[in-house]
Design a protein around this motif. Structure first.
Motif, PDB file in Angstrom:
ATOM      1  N   LYS A 173      -9.917 -10.609  56.893  1.00  0.00           N
ATOM      2  CA  LYS A 173      -8.926  -9.957  56.101  1.00  0.00           C
ATOM      3  C   LYS A 173      -7.934  -9.215  57.059  1.00  0.00           C
ATOM      4  O   LYS A 173      -6.743  -9.337  56.504  1.00  0.00           O
ATOM      5  CB  LYS A 173      -9.891  -8.661  55.589  1.00  0.00           C
ATOM      6  N   VAL A 184     -11.816   1.873  49.671  1.00  0.00           N
ATOM      7  CA  VAL A 184     -12.154   0.438  49.476  1.00  0.00           C
ATOM      8  C   VAL A 184     -12.326  -0.097  50.786  1.00  0.00           C
ATOM      9  O   VAL A 184     -11.267   0.419  51.619  1.00  0.00           O
ATOM     10  CB  VAL A 184     -10.847  -0.471  48.882  1.00  0.00           C
ATOM     11  N   LYS A 195     -13.349  -3.081  53.614  1.00  0.00           N
ATOM     12  CA  LYS A 195     -13.849  -4.476  53.384  1.00  0.00           C
ATOM     13  C   LYS A 195     -14.383  -4.802  54.795  1.00  0.00           C
ATOM     14  O   LYS A 195     -13.567  -4.785  55.625  1.00  0.00           O
ATOM     15  CB  LYS A 195     -12.572  -5.562  53.069  1.00  0.00           C
ATOM     16  N   VAL A 237     -17.498  -5.940  50.427  1.00  0.00           N
ATOM     17  CA  VAL A 237     -16.475  -4.973  49.959  1.00  0.00           C
ATOM     18  C   VAL A 237     -17.340  -3.928  49.376  1.00  0.00           C
ATOM     19  O   VAL A 237     -18.040  -4.166  48.281  1.00  0.00           O
ATOM     20  CB  VAL A 237     -15.328  -5.681  48.932  1.00  0.00           C
ATOM     21  N   VAL A 278     -16.340  -0.365  46.938  1.00  0.00           N
ATOM     22  CA  VAL A 278     -15.421   0.324  46.190  1.00  0.00           C
ATOM     23  C   VAL A 278     -16.030   1.639  45.861  1.00  0.00           C
ATOM     24  O   VAL A 278     -17.053   1.448  44.802  1.00  0.00           O
ATOM     25  CB  VAL A 278     -14.825  -0.345  45.117  1.00  0.00           C
ATOM     26  N   GLU A 318      -8.419  -0.060  52.461  1.00  0.00           N
ATOM     27  CA  GLU A 318      -7.335  -0.330  51.842  1.00  0.00           C
ATOM     28  C   GLU A 318      -6.947   0.708  50.442  1.00  0.00           C
ATOM     29  O   GLU A 318      -7.881   1.294  50.113  1.00  0.00           O
ATOM     30  CB  GLU A 318      -6.818  -1.626  51.574  1.00  0.00           C
ATOM     31  N   GLU A 319      -5.877   0.805  50.233  1.00  0.00           N
ATOM     32  CA  GLU A 319      -5.567   1.570  48.898  1.00  0.00           C
ATOM     33  C   GLU A 319      -6.128   0.717  47.605  1.00  0.00           C
ATOM     34  O   GLU A 319      -6.215  -0.388  47.742  1.00  0.00           O
ATOM     35  CB  GLU A 319      -3.868   1.265  49.004  1.00  0.00           C
ATOM     36  N   TYR A 320      -6.571   1.451  46.758  1.00  0.00           N
ATOM     37  CA  TYR A 320      -7.277   1.093  45.687  1.00  0.00           C
ATOM     38  C   TYR A 320      -6.099   0.537  44.746  1.00  0.00           C
ATOM     39  O   TYR A 320      -5.157   1.402  44.341  1.00  0.00           O
ATOM     40  CB  TYR A 320      -8.066   2.302  44.973  1.00  0.00           C
ATOM     41  N   LEU A 321      -6.513  -0.463  44.231  1.00  0.00           N
ATOM     42  CA  LEU A 321      -5.447  -1.154  43.390  1.00  0.00           C
ATOM     43  C   LEU A 321      -6.100  -1.129  41.705  1.00  0.00           C
ATOM     44  O   LEU A 321      -7.155  -1.513  41.549  1.00  0.00           O
ATOM     45  CB  LEU A 321      -5.177  -2.619  43.560  1.00  0.00           C
ATOM     46  N   GLU A 376      -8.261  -7.648  36.793  1.00  0.00           N
ATOM     47  CA  GLU A 376      -8.224  -8.805  37.860  1.00  0.00           C
ATOM     48  C   GLU A 376      -7.895 -10.253  37.384  1.00  0.00           C
ATOM     49  O   GLU A 376      -8.259 -10.409  36.156  1.00  0.00           O
ATOM     50  CB  GLU A 376      -9.510  -8.571  38.870  1.00  0.00           C
ATOM     51  N   LYS A 391     -17.271  -9.192  38.963  1.00  0.00           N
ATOM     52  CA  LYS A 391     -17.945  -9.162  40.274  1.00  0.00           C
ATOM     53  C   LYS A 391     -19.041  -8.244  40.188  1.00  0.00           C
ATOM     54  O   LYS A 391     -19.978  -8.303  41.120  1.00  0.00           O
ATOM     55  CB  LYS A 391     -16.944  -8.346  41.315  1.00  0.00           C
ATOM     56  N   ASN A 448     -21.143  -5.017  43.948  1.00  0.00           N
ATOM     57  CA  ASN A 448     -20.579  -6.282  43.921  1.00  0.00           C
ATOM     58  C   ASN A 448     -21.499  -7.556  44.172  1.00  0.00           C
ATOM     59  O   ASN A 448     -22.243  -7.294  44.852  1.00  0.00           O
ATOM     60  CB  ASN A 448     -19.325  -6.323  45.006  1.00  0.00           C
ATOM     61  N   ILE A 491      -5.357  -8.808  45.757  1.00  0.00           N
ATOM     62  CA  ILE A 491      -6.528  -8.248  46.202  1.00  0.00           C
ATOM     63  C   ILE A 491      -6.932  -9.041  47.368  1.00  0.00           C
ATOM     64  O   ILE A 491      -7.637  -8.424  48.522  1.00  0.00           O
ATOM     65  CB  ILE A 491      -7.570  -8.191  45.147  1.00  0.00           C
ATOM     66  N   GLU A 492      -7.113 -10.425  47.540  1.00  0.00           N
ATOM     67  CA  GLU A 492      -7.530 -11.303  48.581  1.00  0.00           C
ATOM     68  C   GLU A 492      -7.176 -12.586  48.313  1.00  0.00           C
ATOM     69  O   GLU A 492      -6.622 -13.087  47.305  1.00  0.00           O
ATOM     70  CB  GLU A 492      -9.258 -11.067  48.467  1.00  0.00           C
TER      71      GLU A 492
END
Ligand code: AMP
Length: 416
Positions: A103, A141, A143, A153, A155, A175-178, A182, A204, A214, A272-273
């Protein structure tokens, strides 16, 4: 064309059906395959993650194309070993597959390429993890930095749980939550030319209403009736081409399937990935709608001739797949139970095995199989997929009842 398909899950069963349906394919071999794939391919019991063994099998069988399904063989260098024998292979080098395998590497490439994504920090100790969690705030978040089969991951709104996951993983990306629905976009590329497939959405979480932990993915549908019209062009321009250019610049061109996982946020699509292979179970629905022969497309990407490939053709209508998972999944799945109704058209095998003495179909993994159906519209495809899954019996099995429901009912909103 003789083709060797590497892998043995649901994605590979979907790939096998697509490859076998291509009139240019004269022979299909799968290693190790699964009982579903056995209906359309010759199975060879080779360890998919062993570069030398897969390359030796490709040489022995004299194939013209090797298609690598899962991420683990890619990260292990199976594509490099096959390419070194002078055989065309669909799947990136180990170096380029780090886009999925790390990542941190993916974030690095995105930053260098100016690709819109969540702000993030790589952390290895509780202090820096705590600082990163507080900087971005809840939902947190976290990962796992390495490969985790889609389950690395967390969340959560629970700061202690986020810290615990970080500690269990060792090295993590916080990381920041988006916020936003999706999208999974698959892109076939030879490193330079790039061809997008239809956008899809997967599910997911294990439970209805996106609840619970997930998983590797519990269902999917395509196309997306709610996606903005210019979405694919925008992602190709702002994400895919800059990323491919950055990898070429680093001397690690990416040839194979670039999977872009996006959140449709108020500020626009954010990555996201990345994955370095077809997504499972989105492959089941995307390939169910692809009319263009699959082997020819993948061969063009594997041989650097994608720019000359004709435009893709798609079937009208929609496709839905619903995953049936074992009791216990995504924790420790219960396996070894007899499955009935699992050998019908539209049933894609993921974690199944044949009992040696009587050939009975047994559960052999977390995600056992999925029911994949097409229809003139999403509602019809959804009904048909649920009818397929409803005809399967497996003790303790779980499946979501809301795959594609929000899209059918027009309930998906992009924030802002
Ligand atoms: P990944 O393995 O990175 O795809 O993450 C698995 C799932 O976790 C994604 O499909 C999202 O549902 C969720 N997820 C990952 N990163 C974020 C993020 N920054 N914001 C919101 N959800 C995320």
């Amino acid at each position: 064309m003789r083709v060797l398909l590497v892998g043995g899950g649901g994605r590979e069963h979907a790939l096998a059906l697509g490859l076998a349906a291509d009139p240019a394919v004269s022979q299909l071999i799968a290693a190790p395959g699964n009982p579903g794939i056995a209906a359309v391919a010759e199975l060879r019991a080779v360890d998919a993650n062993d570069p030398a063994a897969v390359a030796a099998l490709a040489v022995e069988t004299g194939v013209d194309l090797v298609v690598i399904g899962p991420e683990a063989p890619l990260v292990a260098g199976v594509a490099d070993a096959v390419r070194a024998k002078g055989i065309a292979v669909f799947g990136p080098s180990a170096e380029a597959a780090r886009l999925e395998g790390s990542k941190t590497f993916a974030k690095d490439v995105m930053t260098a390429a100016g690709v819109p994504t969540a702000r993030a920090h790589t952390c290895t100790d509780p202090e820096s993890t705590g600082r990163a969690l507080d900087e971005f705030g809840a939902p947190y978040v976290v990962k796992n930095d390495g490969l985790a089969a889609g389950k690395g991951v967390v969340v959560t709104d629970d700061r202690a749980a986020a810290l615990r996951h970080a500690q269990e993983c060792g090295r993590v990306v916080v990381e920041e939550y988006l916020a936003g629905p999706e999208v999974s976009l698959f892109v076939v590329t030879d490193g330079e030319a790039a061809v997008p497939l239809l956008p899809a959405q997967d599910f997911k979480r294990i439970g209805d209403g996106d609840t619970g932990p997930n998983t590797g993915g519990m269902g999917a549908y395509a196309p997306l009736p709610w996606a903005p019209p210019g979405l694919v062009d925008e992602v190709m321009r702002d994400v895919v081409h800059p990323t491919l250019a950055e990898l070429r610049r680093r001397g690690a061109p990416f040839a194979g399937l670039l999977y872009v996982g996006l959140a449709m946020t108020a500020a626009g699509p954010r990555v996201i990935e990345f994955n370095a292979r077809f997504g499972d179970p989105e492959t089941q629905v995307v390939l169910a709608l692809l009319e263009t022969p699959l082997a020819g497309l993948l061969h063009a990407a594997a041989t650097g001739t994608l720019a000359a490939h004709p435009p893709l053709r798609w079937r009208d209508g929609a496709a839905v797949t619903v995953v049936l998972a074992s009791a216990g999944y995504p924790g420790t799945p219960r396996t070894g139970d007899v499955i009935t109704g699992g050998d019908r058209p539209g049933i894609i095998h993921a974690g199944t095995a044949r009992r040696a003495d009587d050939g009975a179909l047994l559960s052999a993994g977390g995600r056992v199989l999925c029911g994949t159906a097409t229809g003139p519209d999403l509602a019809a495809a959804r009904d048909a997929a649920y009818a397929l899954v409803g005809g399967v019996e497996l003790a303790g099995a779980q499946y979501r009842t809301d795959i594609a429901a929000a899209a059918v009912e027009g309930r998906i909103r992009i924030p802002g």
